[in-house]
Write a protein that holds these residues in place. Structure first.
Motif, short mmCIF file in Angstrom:
data_model
loop_
_atom_site.label_atom_id
_atom_site.label_comp_id
_atom_site.label_asym_id
_atom_site.label_seq_id
_atom_site.Cartn_x
_atom_site.Cartn_y
_atom_site.Cartn_z
N ILE A 179 0.84 -1.20 0.00
CA ILE A 179 0.00 0.00 0.00
C ILE A 179 0.88 1.24 0.00
O ILE A 179 0.61 2.22 -0.72
N GLY A 180 1.93 1.22 0.81
CA GLY A 180 2.88 2.33 0.81
C GLY A 180 3.50 2.56 -0.55
O GLY A 180 3.71 3.70 -0.97
N ASP A 181 3.81 1.47 -1.25
CA ASP A 181 4.36 1.58 -2.61
C ASP A 181 3.39 2.31 -3.53
O ASP A 181 3.80 3.15 -4.35
N HIS A 182 2.11 2.00 -3.41
CA HIS A 182 1.12 2.64 -4.29
C HIS A 182 0.92 4.11 -3.94
O HIS A 182 0.66 4.93 -4.83
N ALA A 183 1.04 4.45 -2.65
CA ALA A 183 1.01 5.87 -2.28
C ALA A 183 2.18 6.60 -2.92
O ALA A 183 2.04 7.71 -3.44
N ARG A 184 3.35 5.95 -2.92
CA ARG A 184 4.53 6.53 -3.58
C ARG A 184 4.28 6.64 -5.09
O ARG A 184 4.65 7.65 -5.73
N ASP A 185 3.65 5.63 -5.68
CA ASP A 185 3.34 5.66 -7.12
C ASP A 185 2.48 6.87 -7.47
O ASP A 185 2.68 7.51 -8.52
N ILE A 186 1.50 7.16 -6.62
CA ILE A 186 0.63 8.33 -6.87
C ILE A 186 1.44 9.61 -6.80
O ILE A 186 1.28 10.52 -7.63
N ALA A 187 2.34 9.69 -5.83
CA ALA A 187 3.21 10.87 -5.72
C ALA A 187 4.08 11.02 -6.96
O ALA A 187 4.30 12.13 -7.46
N GLU A 188 4.57 9.89 -7.48
CA GLU A 188 5.41 9.94 -8.67
C GLU A 188 4.62 10.38 -9.89
O GLU A 188 5.17 11.05 -10.79
N GLN A 189 3.34 10.02 -9.96
CA GLN A 189 2.50 10.51 -11.05
C GLN A 189 2.35 12.02 -10.98
O GLN A 189 2.33 12.70 -12.01
N THR A 190 2.26 12.56 -9.78
CA THR A 190 2.18 14.01 -9.59
C THR A 190 3.43 14.69 -10.16
O THR A 190 3.35 15.71 -10.85
N LEU A 191 4.58 14.12 -9.86
CA LEU A 191 5.84 14.67 -10.36
C LEU A 191 5.92 14.54 -11.88
O LEU A 191 6.44 15.43 -12.57
#
Length: 221
Positions: A96-108
């Motif tokens: 789940i933490g990985d997917h939260a990071r994935d969302i942040a990376e999409q923002t970038l």
């Protein structure tokens, strides 16, 4: 009557507290990552990518403590189920933490695109997925079987919200009212949230296992 050794009681409580600490960080990352996406907050997104390192560290620490507990205390029955379940729970929390990071990376990735970020369906889906994770953790803490079962049922809500988002984005692409790169990112974010909900279901299933000794329909203890 089984009497737990004081060292075993203390070790189990410490493990449970570590899981809650990890879950709190993961819940923060879910909420803040979607906030960063909606508001195009690039500094926050960078911060969340880095925070995922702490989630990974917590998973490793808890795994080591759990394995050390099994080796040292040699627990039986419900105590062994608790520790085994924790080992499974933290794997899903890490993902789940990985997917939260994935969302942040999409923002970038789409930081230079100025489309309106606040999409009603996407926001509702993020709230539903977050609530599922929160309820799954509460079910674990309270050892609440009914709450765990409700989390599993609630996955249908998130699946329906994902389908609505896909339909909305498809229509916007057809009508040329959304930038293609942004549309892809919205779809990716929605998919990550769907996966977060799936992992919340896994959390609930492992709580059921801890309580009943059954994983899904298979007796394991």
């Amino acid at each position: 009557m089984k009497i737990l050794r004081p060292s075993m009681v203390k070790a189990i409580e410490e493990l449970k507290n570590e899981v809650v600490k990890m879950a709190d960080l993961v819940l923060n990352n879910i909420s803040e990552s979607f906030k960063a996406f909606k508001t195009n907050n690039l500094p926050l997104a960078y911060e969340l990518v880095n925070l995922d390192i702490e989630v990974d560290r917590l998973e490793e620490d808890i795994s080591k403590k759990a394995l050390r507990f099994i080796w040292k205390e040699q627990p039986y029955a419900s105590d062994l189920r608790m520790v085994t379940g924790i080992l499974k729970l933290i794997t899903d929390l890490e993902r789940i933490g990985d997917h939260a990071r994935d969302i942040a990376e999409q923002t970038l990735h789409i930081g230079n695109i100025k489309n309106e970020r606040i999409l009603t369906n996407t926001t509702l889906m993020s709230e539903s997925a977050y609530q599922m994770v929160l309820n799954a953790i509460n079910a674990f803490v309270k050892q609440d079987l009914a709450m765990a079962k409700q989390v599993i049922t609630d996955d249908d809500i998130v699946d329906n919200q994902f389908n609505q988002i896909m339909k909305s984005i498809t229509e916007q692409i057809k009508n040329d009212t959304i930038e293609p790169e942004y549309a892809v990112s919205v779809i990716m974010v929605a998919k990550y949230m769907e996966r977060i909900a799936d992992h919340a279901v896994n959390l609930a299933e492992w709580t059921k296992f801890i309580i009943t000794g059954e994983h899904k329909t298979t007796p394991l203890f």
